[in-house]
Design a protein around this motif. Structure first.
Motif, mmCIF file in Angstrom:
data_model
loop_
_atom_site.group_PDB
_atom_site.id
_atom_site.type_symbol
_atom_site.label_atom_id
_atom_site.label_comp_id
_atom_site.label_asym_id
_atom_site.label_seq_id
_atom_site.Cartn_x
_atom_site.Cartn_y
_atom_site.Cartn_z
ATOM 1 N N GLY A 35 14.399 35.717 1.753
ATOM 2 C CA GLY A 35 14.902 35.869 3.107
ATOM 3 C C GLY A 35 13.876 35.649 4.207
ATOM 4 O O GLY A 35 12.697 35.399 3.961
ATOM 5 N N PRO A 36 14.312 35.780 5.464
ATOM 6 C CA PRO A 36 13.487 35.382 6.604
ATOM 7 C C PRO A 36 12.279 36.273 6.875
ATOM 8 O O PRO A 36 11.369 35.868 7.592
ATOM 9 N N ASP A 37 12.253 37.495 6.341
ATOM 10 C CA ASP A 37 11.108 38.378 6.591
ATOM 11 C C ASP A 37 9.934 38.097 5.651
ATOM 12 O O ASP A 37 8.805 38.525 5.925
ATOM 13 N N TYR A 38 10.197 37.403 4.560
ATOM 14 C CA TYR A 38 9.160 37.215 3.547
ATOM 15 C C TYR A 38 7.918 36.485 4.076
ATOM 16 O O TYR A 38 6.792 36.869 3.733
ATOM 17 N N PRO A 39 8.040 35.451 4.913
ATOM 18 C CA PRO A 39 6.835 34.750 5.374
ATOM 19 C C PRO A 39 5.835 35.643 6.101
ATOM 20 O O PRO A 39 4.651 35.299 6.171
ATOM 21 N N ALA A 40 6.274 36.758 6.637
ATOM 22 C CA ALA A 40 5.368 37.669 7.352
ATOM 23 C C ALA A 40 4.714 38.684 6.427
ATOM 24 O O ALA A 40 3.943 39.534 6.892
ATOM 25 N N SER A 41 4.971 38.618 5.121
ATOM 26 C CA SER A 41 4.384 39.578 4.187
ATOM 27 C C SER A 41 2.866 39.554 4.272
ATOM 28 O O SER A 41 2.251 38.484 4.278
ATOM 29 N N ASN A 42 2.274 40.755 4.316
ATOM 30 C CA ASN A 42 0.811 40.857 4.401
ATOM 31 C C ASN A 42 0.380 42.225 3.878
ATOM 32 O O ASN A 42 -0.273 43.006 4.552
ATOM 33 N N GLU A 43 0.768 42.498 2.615
ATOM 34 C CA GLU A 43 0.579 43.828 2.049
ATOM 35 C C GLU A 43 -0.882 44.165 1.768
ATOM 36 O O GLU A 43 -1.216 45.342 1.574
ATOM 37 N N LEU A 44 -1.760 43.175 1.726
ATOM 38 C CA LEU A 44 -3.186 43.452 1.573
ATOM 39 C C LEU A 44 -3.892 43.591 2.919
ATOM 40 O O LEU A 44 -5.122 43.695 2.974
ATOM 41 N N ALA A 45 -3.102 43.586 4.000
ATOM 42 C CA ALA A 45 -3.640 43.798 5.353
ATOM 43 C C ALA A 45 -4.767 42.829 5.682
ATOM 44 O O ALA A 45 -5.812 43.222 6.204
ATOM 45 N N ALA A 46 -4.564 41.557 5.364
ATOM 46 C CA ALA A 46 -5.557 40.527 5.697
ATOM 47 C C ALA A 46 -5.490 40.252 7.189
ATOM 48 O O ALA A 46 -4.430 39.899 7.712
ATOM 49 N N ARG A 47 -6.616 40.400 7.891
ATOM 50 C CA ARG A 47 -6.596 40.368 9.353
ATOM 51 C C ARG A 47 -7.461 39.262 9.964
ATOM 52 O O ARG A 47 -7.431 39.059 11.174
ATOM 53 N N ARG A 48 -8.223 38.561 9.174
ATOM 54 C CA ARG A 48 -9.156 37.588 9.749
ATOM 55 C C ARG A 48 -8.460 36.238 9.942
ATOM 56 O O ARG A 48 -7.638 35.816 9.122
ATOM 57 N N SER A 49 -8.799 35.580 11.026
ATOM 58 C CA SER A 49 -8.218 34.269 11.316
ATOM 59 C C SER A 49 -8.889 33.188 10.478
ATOM 60 O O SER A 49 -10.078 33.279 10.148
ATOM 61 N N VAL A 50 -8.137 32.174 10.154
ATOM 62 C CA VAL A 50 -8.696 31.017 9.458
ATOM 63 C C VAL A 50 -9.720 30.370 10.385
ATOM 64 O O VAL A 50 -9.406 30.041 11.535
ATOM 65 N N PRO A 51 -10.962 30.177 9.933
ATOM 66 C CA PRO A 51 -12.006 29.664 10.836
ATOM 67 C C PRO A 51 -11.832 28.178 11.154
ATOM 68 O O PRO A 51 -11.168 27.433 10.426
ATOM 69 N N ASP A 52 -12.468 27.762 12.237
ATOM 70 C CA ASP A 52 -12.313 26.385 12.720
ATOM 71 C C ASP A 52 -12.788 25.358 11.693
ATOM 72 O O ASP A 52 -12.164 24.297 11.548
ATOM 73 N N TRP A 53 -13.882 25.633 10.981
ATOM 74 C CA TRP A 53 -14.383 24.635 10.033
ATOM 75 C C TRP A 53 -13.375 24.359 8.922
ATOM 76 O O TRP A 53 -13.285 23.238 8.412
ATOM 77 N N PHE A 54 -12.599 25.370 8.572
ATOM 78 C CA PHE A 54 -11.563 25.201 7.550
ATOM 79 C C PHE A 54 -10.357 24.472 8.147
ATOM 80 O O PHE A 54 -9.833 23.526 7.549
ATOM 81 N N HIS A 55 -9.942 24.904 9.333
ATOM 82 C CA HIS A 55 -8.846 24.225 10.029
ATOM 83 C C HIS A 55 -9.118 22.736 10.153
ATOM 84 O O HIS A 55 -8.228 21.897 9.952
#
Length: 490
Positions: free
Chosen positions: A304-324
């Motif tokens: 369902g539509p809520d699944y993409p927002a799953s973040n049960e490990l509480a990952a909070r860091r943004s993907v860095p620019d070098w990776f992007h």
């Protein structure tokens, strides 16, 4: 007969009810304004769409507009459309007048059949159980209700490390497409769009993936005849000088709708029954298509539509620019640098670099799963929301705490060392977790376990690593080292 609106990932003949059915094709420029796609992905999608329009000729109305809404305002007749592949696209078409939404095509197990299977399960859903159901339901590699050869999975035979002291597997390379006037037009348009401010990532290059059904079927035939036999044993292996290995390189063709997946499965099954290809290789290929691919597709809708927002490990860091930005030159770790370079240059790497290098590194650092879904979607020629959401959120980042996998796919440098040739020439040592030569994957592995030990559910597969973590006297120093390293390129 109503006019069939085909999205750009619904391009094969199996999306039509009749080969003479009138068709609507829309090329929306706004799609490329909203996100920075890989340049080669943008080229492939536009080339495939324009090639299909050319094939259909007067049978198709082909509109190039800023938005889908702009195009639809020009259409006065009723339309029907096969179930789109993203939740946003489904909401869009369901809100339109005079548009009938048909069941999905381009997959093997239907949404209703999957839901009936899943509703009858207790606890988490597992691909192995679904795969057995699909094999029986569609009568693939079975004799009665039993698997050919006596086992449902030959996965243990398909985990060989790469052969030693070789640069490439001993298989013919996949046939590459020949670009034509349509490709030249696409490249000129993309150049112009960049001058107008539309941004892409990655490098331009010759088109390496099929843009027509004819090209896709030619690659499939070549794979079944020349490459499938070596695919199985080495499907999980990596070689720094052989990005293709023996993989089919057909994922983008399935995801553009150029190939019917069941047709490919039947072709592989026939190759086995002719005794041309070992059962383990055929079973591994079949498992990827009617097992994993269909499993991920169906879970995207079932969860369902809520699944993409799953973040049960509480990952909070943004993907860095070098990776992007796929800045491989900024990275010193051999495996990560090489795989980012392959992605930058080709728009594709196979599933083990995705999972055990790119995804593994992100999981260890605690990067936000939703950002990673978007990154994988944009950066890969075969990337779409449906395929990347479950693969990244559920499998790669374990952000659903095991709704569809038994453990986090996290490992130290030892796994990469065993399954590749990357570590021999690397400045980092996979056996070291502290110091100047500490492998970022090995140090990151222990840091991840320490950070998430209270969040990861206890199970037998995690008992041994957690026990080892308890015996590490230097774990606090490892954590401090990784925090000091931050999100800069390793």
């Amino acid at each position: 007969m109503s006019r069939r609106w085909l999205f750009a990932d619904q391009l094969g003949p199996h999306f039509l009810d009749d080969r003479h059915q009138p068709v609507l094709l829309i090329e929306s420029k706004a799609v490329f304004r909203r996100r920075a796609f890989h340049r080669q992905k943008a080229h492939l999608v536009l080339s495939a769409l324009r090639h299909r329009a050319a094939e259909l000729g007067d049978q198709a109305t082909f509109l190039r507009t800023e938005t889908y809404a702009d195009a639809l305002r020009r259409i006065r007749e009723p339309l029907d459309v096969c179930h789109p592949t993203s939740q946003a696209a489904l909401r869009f078409v369901e809100g339109l007048d005079q548009v009938t939404v048909l069941p999905p095509r381009g997959f093997v197990t239907g949404l209703d059949d999957f839901a009936a299977w899943a509703d009858g399960r207790r606890g988490a859903l597992r691909m192995e159980a679904f795969y057995r159901f699909a094999r029986q339901h569609h009568q693939v590699l079975v004799e009665g209700d039993e698997p050919v050869g006596g086992r449902w999975s030959r996965d243990t035979e398909n985990r060989e490390p790469p052969p030693k002291d070789v640069q490439r597997l001993d298989v013919p390379p996949p046939p590459m497409p020949r670009e034509d006037d349509i490709d030249a037009e696409v490249r000129a348009d993309l150049d112009r769009w960049e001058r107008e401010g539309i941004r892409f990532v990655g490098r331009d290059g010759p088109r390496r993936f099929p843009a027509t059904g004819r090209e896709a079927r030619a690659r499939l035939r070549h794979f079944l005849k020349h490459r499938l036999g070596q695919f199985g044993p080495y499907e999980d292996a990596m070689l720094s000088t052989d990005p293709w290995m023996a993989h089919s390189m057909l994922s983008s063709s399935f995801n553009l709708g150029l190939l019917d997946p069941l047709e490919a499965v039947r072709g592989a099954e026939q190759a086995y029954r002719r005794q041309d290809v070992p059962l383990a290789s055929v079973e591994g290929f079949v498992r990827q298509i009617i097992g994993w691919r269909d499993f991920v597709w169906n879970l995207y809708w079932y969860f369902g539509p809520d699944y993409p927002a799953s973040n049960e490990l509480a990952a909070r860091r943004s993907v860095p620019d070098w990776f992007h930005d796929l800045d491989a030159d900024a990275v010193r770790a051999h495996c990560l640098s090489d795989i980012l370079a392959d992605l930058r240059d080709h728009g594709w790497v196979h599933h083990i670099p995705r999972l055990m290098v790119l995804g593994n590194y992100a999981l260890q650092r605690g990067w936000r799963p939703a950002e990673l879904v978007d990154w994988f979607h944009r950066s890969f020629v075969d990337g779409y929301e449906w395929v990347m959401t479950v693969n990244v959120v559920g499998m790669s980042q374990y952000a659903d705490l095991g709704r569809m996998s038994t453990k986090p796919y996290v490992s130290g440098g030892a796994y990469i060392n065993r399954m590749s040739d990357y570590c021999g020439g690397c400045r980092y040592d996979p056996k070291q977790r502290l110091g100047e030569h500490a492998c970022p994957f090995t140090a990151g592995y222990w840091t991840f376990l320490a950070r998430n030990r209270d969040r990861i559910p206890g199970n037998a597969r995690m008992a041994q690593p957690m026990s080892r973590l308890d015996r590490l006297a230097d774990v606090d120093r490892v954590i401090d080292q990784e925090e000091h390293r931050g999100d800069g390129p390793p």
